[in-house]
Design a protein around this motif. Structure first.
Motif, PDB file in Angstrom:
ATOM      1  N   ALA A  54     -45.719  47.184 101.038  1.00 18.74           N
ATOM      2  CA  ALA A  54     -44.505  46.449 101.396  1.00 18.74           C
ATOM      3  C   ALA A  54     -43.268  47.086 100.763  1.00 18.74           C
ATOM      4  O   ALA A  54     -42.224  47.207 101.414  1.00 18.74           O
ATOM      5  CB  ALA A  54     -44.629  44.988 100.975  1.00 18.74           C
ATOM      6  N   LEU A  55     -43.372  47.509  99.507  1.00 20.51           N
ATOM      7  CA  LEU A  55     -42.241  48.152  98.837  1.00 20.51           C
ATOM      8  C   LEU A  55     -41.866  49.464  99.519  1.00 20.51           C
ATOM      9  O   LEU A  55     -40.682  49.783  99.674  1.00 20.51           O
ATOM     10  CB  LEU A  55     -42.571  48.394  97.360  1.00 20.51           C
ATOM     11  N   ILE A  56     -42.858  50.218  99.932  1.00 15.06           N
ATOM     12  CA  ILE A  56     -42.593  51.479 100.637  1.00 15.06           C
ATOM     13  C   ILE A  56     -41.936  51.212 101.978  1.00 15.06           C
ATOM     14  O   ILE A  56     -40.949  51.857 102.342  1.00 15.06           O
ATOM     15  CB  ILE A  56     -43.895  52.289 100.803  1.00 15.06           C
ATOM     16  N   LEU A  57     -42.466  50.252 102.724  1.00 15.33           N
ATOM     17  CA  LEU A  57     -41.868  49.908 104.024  1.00 15.33           C
ATOM     18  C   LEU A  57     -40.424  49.458 103.855  1.00 15.33           C
ATOM     19  O   LEU A  57     -39.546  49.842 104.631  1.00 15.33           O
ATOM     20  CB  LEU A  57     -42.693  48.823 104.717  1.00 15.33           C
ATOM     21  N   GLU A  58     -40.177  48.652 102.839  1.00 15.07           N
ATOM     22  CA  GLU A  58     -38.809  48.165 102.593  1.00 15.07           C
ATOM     23  C   GLU A  58     -37.881  49.316 102.212  1.00 15.07           C
ATOM     24  O   GLU A  58     -36.742  49.377 102.673  1.00 15.07           O
ATOM     25  CB  GLU A  58     -38.824  47.102 101.491  1.00 15.07           C
ATOM     26  N   THR A  99     -37.270  60.267 102.983  1.00 12.35           N
ATOM     27  CA  THR A  99     -38.178  61.370 102.709  1.00 12.35           C
ATOM     28  C   THR A  99     -39.243  60.897 101.712  1.00 12.35           C
ATOM     29  O   THR A  99     -39.133  59.812 101.131  1.00 12.35           O
ATOM     30  CB  THR A  99     -37.430  62.570 102.105  1.00 12.35           C
ATOM     31  N   THR A 100     -40.229  61.736 101.490  1.00 11.80           N
ATOM     32  CA  THR A 100     -41.256  61.419 100.492  1.00 11.80           C
ATOM     33  C   THR A 100     -40.618  61.248  99.118  1.00 11.80           C
ATOM     34  O   THR A 100     -40.976  60.333  98.369  1.00 11.80           O
ATOM     35  CB  THR A 100     -42.316  62.538 100.436  1.00 11.80           C
ATOM     36  N   LEU A 101     -39.660  62.082  98.799  1.00  8.39           N
ATOM     37  CA  LEU A 101     -38.978  61.995  97.512  1.00  8.39           C
ATOM     38  C   LEU A 101     -38.214  60.680  97.377  1.00  8.39           C
ATOM     39  O   LEU A 101     -38.239  60.057  96.306  1.00  8.39           O
ATOM     40  CB  LEU A 101     -38.030  63.181  97.338  1.00  8.39           C
ATOM     41  N   LEU A 105     -48.196  56.887 102.250  1.00  9.51           N
ATOM     42  CA  LEU A 105     -47.525  57.318 103.476  1.00  9.51           C
ATOM     43  C   LEU A 105     -48.542  57.704 104.543  1.00  9.51           C
ATOM     44  O   LEU A 105     -48.374  57.360 105.725  1.00  9.51           O
ATOM     45  CB  LEU A 105     -46.565  58.472 103.187  1.00  9.51           C
ATOM     46  N   ILE A 106     -49.593  58.391 104.164  1.00 12.15           N
ATOM     47  CA  ILE A 106     -50.647  58.746 105.129  1.00 12.15           C
ATOM     48  C   ILE A 106     -51.310  57.487 105.663  1.00 12.15           C
ATOM     49  O   ILE A 106     -51.565  57.353 106.862  1.00 12.15           O
ATOM     50  CB  ILE A 106     -51.671  59.705 104.488  1.00 12.15           C
ATOM     51  N   LEU A 157     -49.999  54.467 105.876  1.00 11.75           N
ATOM     52  CA  LEU A 157     -49.054  53.776 106.756  1.00 11.75           C
ATOM     53  C   LEU A 157     -48.877  54.518 108.076  1.00 11.75           C
ATOM     54  O   LEU A 157     -48.720  53.882 109.128  1.00 11.75           O
ATOM     55  CB  LEU A 157     -47.707  53.606 106.052  1.00 11.75           C
ATOM     56  N   LEU A 158     -48.928  55.840 108.052  1.00 12.54           N
ATOM     57  CA  LEU A 158     -48.868  56.615 109.298  1.00 12.54           C
ATOM     58  C   LEU A 158     -50.100  56.356 110.162  1.00 12.54           C
ATOM     59  O   LEU A 158     -49.991  56.139 111.373  1.00 12.54           O
ATOM     60  CB  LEU A 158     -48.774  58.117 108.991  1.00 12.54           C
ATOM     61  N   ASN A 159     -51.283  56.368 109.536  1.00 10.35           N
ATOM     62  CA  ASN A 159     -52.527  56.139 110.279  1.00 10.35           C
ATOM     63  C   ASN A 159     -52.604  54.743 110.882  1.00 10.35           C
ATOM     64  O   ASN A 159     -53.198  54.558 111.946  1.00 10.35           O
ATOM     65  CB  ASN A 159     -53.742  56.390 109.387  1.00 10.35           C
ATOM     66  N   SER A 160     -51.997  53.770 110.202  1.00  7.18           N
ATOM     67  CA  SER A 160     -52.002  52.409 110.736  1.00  7.18           C
ATOM     68  C   SER A 160     -50.800  52.147 111.638  1.00  7.18           C
ATOM     69  O   SER A 160     -50.595  51.020 112.087  1.00  7.18           O
ATOM     70  CB  SER A 160     -52.037  51.396 109.601  1.00  7.18           C
ATOM     71  N   ARG A 161     -49.997  53.184 111.890  1.00 11.91           N
ATOM     72  CA  ARG A 161     -48.844  53.137 112.792  1.00 11.91           C
ATOM     73  C   ARG A 161     -47.754  52.152 112.355  1.00 11.91           C
ATOM     74  O   ARG A 161     -47.055  51.583 113.173  1.00 11.91           O
ATOM     75  CB  ARG A 161     -49.280  52.845 114.217  1.00 11.91           C
ATOM     76  N   MET A 162     -47.625  51.967 111.041  1.00 11.56           N
ATOM     77  CA  MET A 162     -46.548  51.125 110.522  1.00 11.56           C
ATOM     78  C   MET A 162     -45.285  51.936 110.282  1.00 11.56           C
ATOM     79  O   MET A 162     -44.195  51.368 110.184  1.00 11.56           O
ATOM     80  CB  MET A 162     -46.984  50.437 109.230  1.00 11.56           C
ATOM     81  N   ILE A 163     -45.441  53.248 110.163  1.00 15.94           N
ATOM     82  CA  ILE A 163     -44.301  54.151 110.062  1.00 15.94           C
ATOM     83  C   ILE A 163     -44.555  55.339 110.979  1.00 15.94           C
ATOM     84  O   ILE A 163     -45.687  55.579 111.402  1.00 15.94           O
ATOM     85  CB  ILE A 163     -44.060  54.651 108.614  1.00 15.94           C
TER      86      ILE A 163
END
Length: 99
Positions: free
Chosen positions: A21-25, A40-42, A59-60, A62-68
């Motif tokens: 959730a923190l990353i998505l926000e 960016t990742t940074l 990030l991987i 979230l990408l695999n679950s198609r949230m980002i």
């Protein structure tokens, strides 16, 4: 004694769902503010206080679950509608638990 130690241990680290959730926000905020157009990742590492390996792991996931999704040209991440739904559900559950 054991319950005190267990409680202290649980408070030291964040939960998996909280990190997502923190990353998505953070990504959503970078996508909205100014002309940044994503994070960016940074950016994620600094905003959420994660190591490079931790940030890449989440990030991987979230990408695999198609949230980002990631723009290949700019290498920036953007939150998808599914990610926004996750954030809404997370905040709803968080408010229920706190009340």
């Amino acid at each position: 004694m054991f319950s005190l130690l267990l409680n202290r241990t649980l408070k030291l680290g964040r939960k998996h769902t909280e990190n997502k959730a923190l990353i998505l926000e953070a990504i959503r905020t970078y996508g909205i503010v100014g002309a940044r157009g994503g994070a960016t990742t940074l950016n994620v590492m600094y905003e959420v206080y994660l190591s490079h390996d931790q940030a890449r792991y989440y990030l991987i996931e979230l990408l695999n679950s198609r949230m980002i999704e990631r723009d290949v040209g700019t290498k920036k991440y953007m939150v998808t509608e599914k990610g926004i739904q996750y954030l809404r559900a997370y905040y709803d559950l968080d408010s229920i638990v706190k009340n």
